[in-house]
Scaffold this active site. Structure first.
Site, mmCIF file in Angstrom:
data_model
loop_
_atom_site.group_PDB
_atom_site.id
_atom_site.type_symbol
_atom_site.label_atom_id
_atom_site.label_comp_id
_atom_site.label_asym_id
_atom_site.label_seq_id
_atom_site.Cartn_x
_atom_site.Cartn_y
_atom_site.Cartn_z
ATOM 1 C CG MET A 8 -2.149 -1.123 0.931
ATOM 2 S SD MET A 8 -3.143 -0.459 2.602
ATOM 3 C CE MET A 8 -2.751 -1.671 3.790
ATOM 4 C CB ALA A 9 1.120 3.604 -3.002
ATOM 5 C CD GLN A 61 3.123 -3.565 -6.021
ATOM 6 O OE1 GLN A 61 2.695 -2.209 -5.353
ATOM 7 N NE2 GLN A 61 1.880 -4.797 -6.358
ATOM 8 C CB CYS A 91 -1.063 1.264 -9.412
ATOM 9 S SG CYS A 91 -1.383 2.876 -8.591
ATOM 10 C CE LYS A 132 -2.926 -6.393 -4.443
ATOM 11 N NZ LYS A 132 -2.965 -5.215 -5.245
ATOM 12 N N GLY A 194 -9.268 -8.510 -1.568
ATOM 13 C CA GLY A 194 -10.249 -7.855 -2.759
ATOM 14 C C GLY A 194 -11.851 -7.815 -1.105
ATOM 15 C CG ASP A 195 -14.392 -5.508 -0.710
ATOM 16 O OD1 ASP A 195 -14.325 -4.507 -0.840
ATOM 17 O OD2 ASP A 195 -14.372 -5.967 -1.782
ATOM 18 N NE ARG A 218 -9.709 -1.086 0.286
ATOM 19 C CZ ARG A 218 -10.783 -1.074 0.015
ATOM 20 N NH1 ARG A 218 -11.900 -0.374 -0.615
ATOM 21 N NH2 ARG A 218 -12.108 -2.485 -0.654
#
Ligand SMILES: Cc1cc2nc3c(=O)[nH]c(=O)nc-3n(C[C@H](O)[C@H](O)[C@H](O)COP(=O)(O)O)c2cc1C
Length: 314
Positions: A8-9, A61, A91, A132, A194-195, A218
Protein backbone atom coordinates in the site's frame (compact mmCIF):
# COMPACT_ATOMS: atom_id res chain seq x y z
CA UNK A 1 -2.58 -21.12 3.00
CA UNK A 2 -0.39 -18.07 3.03
CA UNK A 3 -1.55 -14.83 4.66
CA UNK A 4 -0.20 -11.64 3.12
CA UNK A 5 -0.20 -8.00 4.14
CA UNK A 6 -0.76 -6.01 0.91
CA UNK A 7 1.49 -3.44 -0.71
CA UNK A 8 0.00 0.00 0.00
CA UNK A 9 1.55 3.25 -1.19
CA UNK A 10 1.87 5.67 1.71
CA UNK A 11 1.11 2.91 4.21
CA UNK A 12 3.19 -0.28 3.98
CA UNK A 13 6.40 1.19 5.34
CA UNK A 14 8.66 -0.51 7.88
CA UNK A 15 6.55 0.26 11.01
CA UNK A 16 3.34 -0.99 9.36
CA UNK A 17 5.07 -4.11 8.08
CA UNK A 18 6.73 -4.87 11.43
CA UNK A 19 3.36 -4.76 13.19
CA UNK A 20 1.68 -6.90 10.50
CA UNK A 21 4.45 -9.46 10.96
CA UNK A 22 4.27 -9.32 14.74
CA UNK A 23 0.55 -10.09 14.52
CA UNK A 24 1.12 -13.12 12.35
CA UNK A 25 1.05 -12.37 8.64
CA UNK A 26 3.39 -14.56 6.61
CA UNK A 27 4.74 -12.01 4.17
CA UNK A 28 4.73 -8.26 3.61
CA UNK A 29 5.37 -5.93 0.65
CA UNK A 30 7.04 -2.58 0.24
CA UNK A 31 5.03 0.35 -1.07
CA UNK A 32 5.11 0.32 -4.86
CA UNK A 33 8.48 1.46 -6.16
CA UNK A 34 9.02 3.11 -9.54
CA UNK A 35 11.57 1.18 -11.61
CA UNK A 36 12.16 4.35 -13.61
CA UNK A 37 12.82 6.54 -10.57
CA UNK A 38 15.15 3.83 -9.27
CA UNK A 39 17.11 3.90 -12.53
CA UNK A 40 17.56 7.67 -12.08
CA UNK A 41 18.98 7.03 -8.58
CA UNK A 42 16.16 8.99 -6.98
CA UNK A 43 17.10 9.15 -3.28
CA UNK A 44 13.59 8.75 -1.89
CA UNK A 45 12.96 5.78 -4.16
CA UNK A 46 16.25 4.15 -3.22
CA UNK A 47 15.33 4.49 0.46
CA UNK A 48 12.17 2.45 -0.20
CA UNK A 49 14.27 -0.39 -1.58
CA UNK A 50 15.72 -1.37 1.75
CA UNK A 51 15.42 -4.93 3.00
CA UNK A 52 15.73 -5.56 6.72
CA UNK A 53 16.75 -9.01 8.01
CA UNK A 54 14.05 -8.92 10.69
CA UNK A 55 11.41 -8.47 7.98
CA UNK A 56 12.11 -11.59 5.96
CA UNK A 57 10.25 -12.58 3.84
CA UNK A 58 9.71 -9.07 2.49
CA UNK A 59 8.80 -8.58 -1.18
CA UNK A 60 9.76 -5.49 -3.19
CA UNK A 61 6.95 -4.28 -5.42
CA UNK A 62 7.83 -2.46 -8.63
CA UNK A 63 5.83 -0.61 -11.22
CA UNK A 64 6.90 0.50 -14.67
CA UNK A 65 6.57 -0.43 -18.33
CA UNK A 66 10.15 -0.69 -19.55
CA UNK A 67 11.49 -4.26 -19.48
CA UNK A 68 15.14 -3.23 -19.07
CA UNK A 69 14.47 -0.86 -16.18
CA UNK A 70 12.22 -3.42 -14.49
CA UNK A 71 14.89 -6.11 -14.88
CA UNK A 72 17.46 -3.76 -13.32
CA UNK A 73 15.06 -3.09 -10.46
CA UNK A 74 14.74 -6.84 -9.82
CA UNK A 75 18.52 -7.20 -9.79
CA UNK A 76 18.76 -4.31 -7.33
CA UNK A 77 16.22 -6.07 -5.10
CA UNK A 78 18.27 -9.28 -5.25
CA UNK A 79 21.39 -7.33 -4.23
CA UNK A 80 19.53 -5.51 -1.46
CA UNK A 81 18.57 -8.86 0.07
CA UNK A 82 14.82 -8.97 -0.60
CA UNK A 83 13.17 -12.37 -0.31
CA UNK A 84 10.84 -11.83 -3.29
CA UNK A 85 9.74 -9.35 -5.94
CA UNK A 86 6.30 -8.34 -7.19
CA UNK A 87 5.12 -6.50 -10.30
CA UNK A 88 2.26 -4.03 -10.02
CA UNK A 89 -0.26 -4.40 -12.85
CA UNK A 90 -3.21 -3.14 -10.84
CA UNK A 91 -2.63 0.45 -9.73
CA UNK A 92 -5.60 2.59 -10.87
CA UNK A 93 -4.14 6.03 -9.99
CA UNK A 94 -4.43 8.48 -12.90
CA UNK A 95 -0.79 9.60 -12.65
CA UNK A 96 0.33 5.97 -13.04
CA UNK A 97 -2.22 4.95 -15.69
CA UNK A 98 -1.50 7.96 -17.88
CA UNK A 99 2.10 6.73 -18.17
CA UNK A 100 0.86 3.33 -19.32
CA UNK A 101 1.87 1.73 -16.00
CA UNK A 102 -0.01 -0.22 -13.30
CA UNK A 103 -3.48 -1.30 -14.44
CA UNK A 104 -2.93 0.33 -17.88
CA UNK A 105 -0.80 -2.71 -18.72
CA UNK A 106 -3.96 -4.83 -18.63
CA UNK A 107 -4.76 -3.12 -21.94
CA UNK A 108 -1.33 -3.90 -23.42
CA UNK A 109 -0.69 -7.62 -23.09
CA UNK A 110 2.37 -7.68 -25.32
CA UNK A 111 4.14 -4.90 -23.39
CA UNK A 112 3.13 -6.55 -20.13
CA UNK A 113 4.48 -9.89 -21.38
CA UNK A 114 7.86 -8.35 -22.22
CA UNK A 115 8.07 -6.72 -18.79
CA UNK A 116 7.17 -9.94 -16.98
CA UNK A 117 9.61 -12.02 -19.05
CA UNK A 118 12.41 -9.58 -18.31
CA UNK A 119 11.64 -9.55 -14.58
CA UNK A 120 11.34 -13.34 -14.40
CA UNK A 121 14.67 -13.70 -16.16
CA UNK A 122 16.31 -11.20 -13.80
CA UNK A 123 14.87 -13.06 -10.80
CA UNK A 124 16.39 -16.13 -12.43
CA UNK A 125 14.79 -18.62 -10.10
CA UNK A 126 16.80 -17.04 -7.27
CA UNK A 127 13.74 -15.46 -5.72
CA UNK A 128 9.97 -15.81 -5.95
CA UNK A 129 8.43 -13.46 -8.49
CA UNK A 130 4.73 -12.58 -8.33
CA UNK A 131 2.44 -10.29 -10.33
CA UNK A 132 -0.55 -8.40 -8.94
CA UNK A 133 -3.47 -7.72 -11.28
CA UNK A 134 -7.03 -6.43 -11.32
CA UNK A 135 -9.89 -8.17 -13.11
CA UNK A 136 -9.53 -5.85 -16.08
CA UNK A 137 -9.41 -2.22 -17.07
CA UNK A 138 -13.12 -1.56 -17.45
CA UNK A 139 -16.39 -3.46 -17.15
CA UNK A 140 -16.32 -4.22 -20.87
CA UNK A 141 -12.71 -5.40 -20.77
CA UNK A 142 -12.47 -8.02 -18.01
CA UNK A 143 -9.45 -10.11 -18.96
CA UNK A 144 -8.00 -11.52 -15.74
CA UNK A 145 -8.08 -15.12 -16.99
CA UNK A 146 -6.28 -14.36 -20.27
CA UNK A 147 -3.83 -12.11 -18.42
CA UNK A 148 -3.14 -14.83 -15.85
CA UNK A 149 -2.40 -17.35 -18.61
CA UNK A 150 0.02 -14.93 -20.21
CA UNK A 151 1.73 -14.20 -16.86
CA UNK A 152 2.19 -17.91 -16.21
CA UNK A 153 3.69 -18.46 -19.66
CA UNK A 154 6.03 -15.48 -19.19
CA UNK A 155 7.51 -16.85 -15.95
CA UNK A 156 5.46 -15.40 -13.09
CA UNK A 157 5.70 -17.65 -10.04
CA UNK A 158 2.34 -16.63 -8.59
CA UNK A 159 -0.48 -14.20 -9.27
CA UNK A 160 -2.45 -11.99 -6.89
CA UNK A 161 -5.92 -11.05 -8.10
CA UNK A 162 -7.78 -7.99 -6.86
CA UNK A 163 -11.05 -8.54 -8.71
CA UNK A 164 -12.18 -5.00 -9.38
CA UNK A 165 -11.73 -3.29 -12.71
CA UNK A 166 -9.58 -0.20 -12.89
CA UNK A 167 -12.52 2.13 -13.41
CA UNK A 168 -13.97 0.99 -10.04
CA UNK A 169 -10.84 2.13 -8.18
CA UNK A 170 -11.79 0.86 -4.68
CA UNK A 171 -15.58 1.24 -4.89
CA UNK A 172 -18.27 -1.42 -4.97
CA UNK A 173 -17.54 -5.00 -4.05
CA UNK A 174 -14.80 -7.16 -5.50
CA UNK A 175 -16.02 -10.07 -7.66
CA UNK A 176 -14.48 -13.12 -6.00
CA UNK A 177 -15.79 -15.35 -8.79
CA UNK A 178 -12.98 -13.97 -10.95
CA UNK A 179 -10.41 -15.23 -8.44
CA UNK A 180 -11.97 -18.69 -8.75
CA UNK A 181 -11.85 -18.54 -12.54
CA UNK A 182 -8.18 -17.51 -12.52
CA UNK A 183 -7.36 -20.27 -10.02
CA UNK A 184 -9.03 -22.85 -12.26
CA UNK A 185 -7.15 -21.56 -15.31
CA UNK A 186 -3.52 -21.64 -14.13
CA UNK A 187 -1.09 -24.07 -12.47
CA UNK A 188 0.81 -21.48 -10.43
CA UNK A 189 -0.43 -20.33 -6.99
CA UNK A 190 -3.16 -17.70 -6.93
CA UNK A 191 -3.58 -15.24 -4.06
CA UNK A 192 -7.03 -13.75 -3.53
CA UNK A 193 -7.44 -10.13 -2.52
CA UNK A 194 -10.36 -7.80 -1.97
CA UNK A 195 -12.73 -6.89 0.85
CA UNK A 196 -11.40 -9.13 3.59
CA UNK A 197 -12.29 -7.37 6.83
CA UNK A 198 -13.00 -10.27 9.16
CA UNK A 199 -11.67 -13.79 9.76
CA UNK A 200 -14.95 -15.08 8.32
CA UNK A 201 -14.30 -13.14 5.08
CA UNK A 202 -10.90 -14.79 4.71
CA UNK A 203 -12.36 -18.27 5.18
CA UNK A 204 -15.18 -17.52 2.75
CA UNK A 205 -12.75 -16.34 0.08
CA UNK A 206 -10.59 -19.46 0.47
CA UNK A 207 -13.64 -21.71 0.25
CA UNK A 208 -15.38 -19.93 -2.59
CA UNK A 209 -12.37 -19.44 -4.84
CA UNK A 210 -9.97 -22.27 -3.96
CA UNK A 211 -7.17 -19.68 -3.85
CA UNK A 212 -3.84 -20.59 -2.25
CA UNK A 213 -3.62 -17.62 0.07
CA UNK A 214 -5.25 -14.32 0.91
CA UNK A 215 -3.97 -10.77 0.94
CA UNK A 216 -5.42 -8.06 3.17
CA UNK A 217 -5.05 -4.32 2.53
CA UNK A 218 -7.65 -1.90 3.96
CA UNK A 219 -8.80 -4.40 6.56
CA UNK A 220 -5.40 -4.06 8.23
CA UNK A 221 -5.42 -0.26 8.53
CA UNK A 222 -5.26 0.49 12.25
CA UNK A 223 -5.97 -3.20 12.68
CA UNK A 224 -2.89 -5.44 12.62
CA UNK A 225 -4.83 -7.96 14.79
CA UNK A 226 -6.70 -9.04 11.68
CA UNK A 227 -3.77 -11.31 10.78
CA UNK A 228 -3.72 -13.14 14.13
CA UNK A 229 -7.51 -13.39 14.13
CA UNK A 230 -7.62 -14.85 10.59
CA UNK A 231 -4.93 -17.38 11.47
CA UNK A 232 -6.72 -18.41 14.68
CA UNK A 233 -10.09 -18.71 12.96
CA UNK A 234 -8.73 -20.85 10.16
CA UNK A 235 -6.98 -23.06 12.71
CA UNK A 236 -9.70 -23.43 15.38
CA UNK A 237 -12.91 -22.43 13.63
CA UNK A 238 -13.72 -20.10 16.52
CA UNK A 239 -13.94 -16.39 15.84
CA UNK A 240 -11.41 -14.72 18.15
CA UNK A 241 -12.45 -11.64 20.10
CA UNK A 242 -11.54 -8.20 18.86
CA UNK A 243 -8.95 -6.26 20.88
CA UNK A 244 -10.42 -3.90 23.45
CA UNK A 245 -9.89 -0.14 23.35
CA UNK A 246 -6.94 -0.22 25.76
CA UNK A 247 -5.14 -2.81 23.64
CA UNK A 248 -5.90 -0.89 20.45
CA UNK A 249 -4.62 2.37 21.79
CA UNK A 250 -1.47 0.78 23.25
CA UNK A 251 -0.62 -0.57 19.79
CA UNK A 252 -1.54 2.76 18.16
CA UNK A 253 0.94 4.48 20.49
CA UNK A 254 3.61 1.96 19.58
CA UNK A 255 2.92 2.42 15.87
CA UNK A 256 3.22 6.23 16.15
CA UNK A 257 6.47 5.88 18.11
CA UNK A 258 7.94 3.64 15.42
CA UNK A 259 6.86 6.05 12.68
CA UNK A 260 8.54 8.94 14.45
CA UNK A 261 11.63 6.91 15.26
CA UNK A 262 12.09 5.68 11.67
CA UNK A 263 10.90 8.72 9.72
CA UNK A 264 11.35 11.75 11.98
CA UNK A 265 8.99 14.68 11.37
CA UNK A 266 7.43 12.98 8.34
CA UNK A 267 6.61 10.03 10.60
CA UNK A 268 5.01 12.37 13.10
CA UNK A 269 2.79 13.77 10.35
CA UNK A 270 1.93 10.29 9.11
CA UNK A 271 1.02 9.27 12.67
CA UNK A 272 -2.14 11.32 12.24
CA UNK A 273 -3.64 9.12 9.58
CA UNK A 274 -2.60 5.87 11.27
CA UNK A 275 -3.95 7.07 14.63
CA UNK A 276 -7.24 7.99 12.91
CA UNK A 277 -7.51 4.42 11.60
CA UNK A 278 -6.87 2.95 15.06
CA UNK A 279 -9.49 5.11 16.76
CA UNK A 280 -12.14 4.86 14.04
CA UNK A 281 -15.45 3.68 15.44
CA UNK A 282 -14.56 4.12 19.10
CA UNK A 283 -16.34 6.45 21.48
CA UNK A 284 -14.85 9.93 21.35
CA UNK A 285 -13.06 9.24 18.05
CA UNK A 286 -14.00 12.53 16.37
CA UNK A 287 -12.75 14.70 19.24
CA UNK A 288 -9.59 12.62 19.58
CA UNK A 289 -8.88 12.87 15.85
CA UNK A 290 -9.25 16.65 15.96
CA UNK A 291 -6.83 16.90 18.88
CA UNK A 292 -4.35 14.58 17.18
CA UNK A 293 -4.41 16.68 14.03
CA UNK A 294 -3.43 19.70 16.10
CA UNK A 295 -0.77 17.89 18.13
CA UNK A 296 2.74 19.23 17.66
CA UNK A 297 4.76 16.40 19.13
CA UNK A 298 4.67 12.67 19.62
CA UNK A 299 4.13 13.07 23.34
CA UNK A 300 0.81 14.88 22.75
CA UNK A 301 -0.41 12.17 20.35
CA UNK A 302 0.56 9.48 22.84
CA UNK A 303 -1.33 11.25 25.60
CA UNK A 304 -4.50 11.59 23.52
CA UNK A 305 -4.41 7.93 22.49
CA UNK A 306 -3.67 6.76 26.02
CA UNK A 307 -6.54 8.83 27.40
CA UNK A 308 -8.88 7.34 24.80
CA UNK A 309 -7.58 3.92 25.77
CA UNK A 310 -8.60 4.53 29.37
CA UNK A 311 -11.92 5.93 28.11
CA UNK A 312 -11.35 9.31 29.77
CA UNK A 313 -13.26 12.16 28.12
CA UNK A 314 -11.75 15.01 26.11
C1 LIG B 1 -3.96 3.40 0.48
C2 LIG B 1 -3.78 2.28 -0.51
C3 LIG B 1 -2.59 2.17 -1.19
C4 LIG B 1 -2.39 1.11 -2.10
N1 LIG B 1 -1.19 0.99 -2.72
C5 LIG B 1 -0.94 -0.11 -3.48
C6 LIG B 1 0.36 -0.35 -4.01
O1 LIG B 1 1.31 0.40 -3.79
N2 LIG B 1 0.53 -1.48 -4.77
C7 LIG B 1 -0.50 -2.35 -5.02
O2 LIG B 1 -0.30 -3.35 -5.71
N3 LIG B 1 -1.73 -2.13 -4.53
C8 LIG B 1 -1.97 -1.06 -3.76
N4 LIG B 1 -3.20 -0.89 -3.19
C9 LIG B 1 -4.26 -1.90 -3.43
C10 LIG B 1 -4.27 -2.96 -2.32
O3 LIG B 1 -3.03 -3.66 -2.28
C11 LIG B 1 -5.41 -3.98 -2.55
O4 LIG B 1 -5.23 -4.62 -3.77
C12 LIG B 1 -6.79 -3.30 -2.55
O5 LIG B 1 -6.89 -2.31 -1.56
C13 LIG B 1 -7.89 -4.35 -2.35
O6 LIG B 1 -7.72 -5.04 -1.13
P1 LIG B 1 -8.60 -4.68 0.19
O7 LIG B 1 -10.04 -4.81 -0.20
O8 LIG B 1 -8.16 -5.70 1.21
O9 LIG B 1 -8.29 -3.26 0.56
C14 LIG B 1 -3.44 0.17 -2.33
C15 LIG B 1 -4.64 0.31 -1.64
C16 LIG B 1 -4.83 1.34 -0.73
C17 LIG B 1 -6.15 1.44 0.02
Amino acid sequence: MILLSAPMAGVSDRPFRLLAREFGCDMTFTEMISAKALSFNNRKTEAMLKAYPDERPLSAQFFGREPNRLAEAVKAAVCAGFAAVDFNMGCPAPKIVKNGEGSALLLEPSTAARCVEAMAKAAGGRMPFSVKIRSGFSAGRVNAVETAHMLQECGAGSITVHPRVREQFYSGHSDWDIIRRVKEAVRIPVIGNGDIHTPEDAKAMLERTGCDGVMIARGALGNPWIFARVKAFLRDGISPREPDIAERMATAVRHCRMLTEFKGSLGLLESRKHAAWYIKGSEGAAAARNSINKALCLHDIEEILTRLGSRASF
